[in-house]
Scaffold this motif. Structure first.
Motif, short mmCIF file in Angstrom:
data_model
loop_
_atom_site.label_atom_id
_atom_site.label_comp_id
_atom_site.label_asym_id
_atom_site.label_seq_id
_atom_site.Cartn_x
_atom_site.Cartn_y
_atom_site.Cartn_z
N GLY A 1 0.77 -1.24 0.00
CA GLY A 1 0.00 0.00 0.00
C GLY A 1 0.80 1.29 0.00
O GLY A 1 0.23 2.38 -0.15
N SER A 2 2.11 1.20 0.16
CA SER A 2 2.92 2.42 0.10
C SER A 2 4.40 2.05 -0.06
O SER A 2 4.73 0.87 -0.14
N ILE B 1 7.19 -2.47 10.07
CA ILE B 1 6.94 -1.27 10.87
C ILE B 1 8.16 -0.97 11.74
O ILE B 1 8.98 -1.87 11.99
N ALA C 1 14.49 -7.31 4.12
CA ALA C 1 14.99 -7.18 5.50
C ALA C 1 15.50 -5.76 5.68
O ALA C 1 14.75 -4.81 5.47
#
Ligand SMILES: NC(=O)c1ccc[n+]([C@@H]2O[C@H](COP(=O)([O-])OP(=O)(O)OC[C@H]3O[C@@H](n4cnc5c(N)ncnc54)[C@H](O)[C@@H]3O)[C@@H](O)[C@H]2O)c1
Length: 306
Positions: free
Chosen positions: A48-49, A127, A175
């Motif tokens: 999504g981004s 995140i 990663a």
């Protein structure tokens, strides 16, 4: 007889090691041909981004079938629209919280039913919290581990068996340089990325041990990228610049298409990892001061997560 066998094996080891080293040097100058992904079904998590979106657009240009996962439906739909504009013949969008095992299993089953087997899996969703360990809450740490590494376990469980059955597939792990080099204030993030590197490397060896040479693996280790995830990071050294996301996405696609097992971006990351492996602790601290690593936290803003 046993002695002769060992001698022959050792001779073979020396000759082949020499040959493969020359081959690797040659490949630095003349890279192998890039493979086509036109007939591949590529699943990208966190599409999504940022890097996930840019990889989707690159794969779309190469006419791959896309399966886009993200927790952010709006961003994911936007990526799908942009990917269709780039020419992808088939784009499938799914909302999935990759940090939740049950959600991954449920959405993976839907994908298998509606799209078919995934042949390229790009674990990209990630995140970062960016607080000192002592200030990070238990739920924040858990979430980082759930999204940045446990999701890799669950997606491999869902899609690797079909790749093994056909001896065809590609596992891509986005990663980080933080999977080899540590930074203060990112203990949970670095742990998750070290785990991601270890997991991907171990499964790659498993494929070799199982003689599944049709399953390729690529581990991607970039330093800081200007996607917004590390907003506030101010590069103080040329060794760790803020990288342009489009440039990184192109490098990643090239590495995937050439079946490159690992890529570190920029090249200075290879140098830093090598230096870390042998240099005295005090020298590495000096280097950390020189590259202003201890100051990264001072301006870090990052993203806000629900
Ligand atoms: N940006 C950097 O400096 C940098 C550097 C090295 C590695 N990376 C890694 O690259 C990957 C992509 O990072 P980015 O910079 O594009 O970040 P980003 O924040 O722009 O994109 C991450 C995407 O993952 C999605 N996501 C977050 N949690 C999710 C969940 N639980 N389930 C499904 N999707 C989820 C977000 O909605 C977002 O679309 C991450 O794994 C990150 O750790 C980033």
């Amino acid at each position: 007889m046993a002695f002769l066998g060992t001698l022959l094996e050792t001779f073979e080891l020396i000759v082949l090691s020499f040959f493969y080293s020359i081959e690797a040097l040659f490949r630095l100058l003349v890279p192998p041909r890039s493979k086509s992904v036109e007939n591949e079904t590529v699943l990208i998590t966190g599409a999504g981004s940022g890097i996930g979106r840019l990889l989707s657009l690159e794969f779309a240009r190469l006419k791959a079938t896309l399966v886009l996962w993200d927790i952010n439906e709006e961003g994911n739909e936007e990526t799908a629209r942009m990917s269709r504009d780039q020419g992808s013949p088939r784009v499938h969008v799914y909302k999935c919280d990759c940090g939740r095992k049950e959600d991954v299993a449920r959405v993976a089953a839907l994908v298998k039913k509606e799209v078919g087997d995934v042949t390229m899996l790009v674990n990209n969703a990630g995140i970062v919290i960016g607080k000192n360990f002592i200030d990070t809450t238990e739920s924040e740490m858990q979430k980082v581990m759930d999204v940045n590494i446990m999701a890799h376990f669950w997606t491999y469980k869902a899609f690797l068996p079909a790749m093994i059955a056909r001896n065809h597939g590609h596992l891509v792990s986005i990663a980080s340089a933080a999977g080899f080099l540590t930074v203060n204030g990112f203990a949970d993030y670095c742990s998750s990325k070290f785990a991601a590197v270890g997991f991907a490397e171990s499964v790659a060896l498993e494929m070799i041990a199982m003689k599944k040479d049709g399953i390729k693996t690529t581990i991607v280790c970039p330093s800081f990228i200007n996607t917004g995830m590390f907003d506030g990071y101010k590069p103080q050294s040329r060794m760790l610049p803020m990288l342009d996301a489009k440039h990184v996405a192109k490098k990643i696609i090239n590495a995937i298409r050439r079946d490159q097992p690992i890529i570190m971006i920029p090249r200075s990351v290879y140098f830093l990892v090598y230096m870390k492996s042998w240099m005295p602790k005090k020298v590495s601290i000096l280097l950390a001061h020189y590259t202003r690593l201890f100051d990264v936290m001072k301006t870090f803003v990052g993203r806000k997560y629900n």
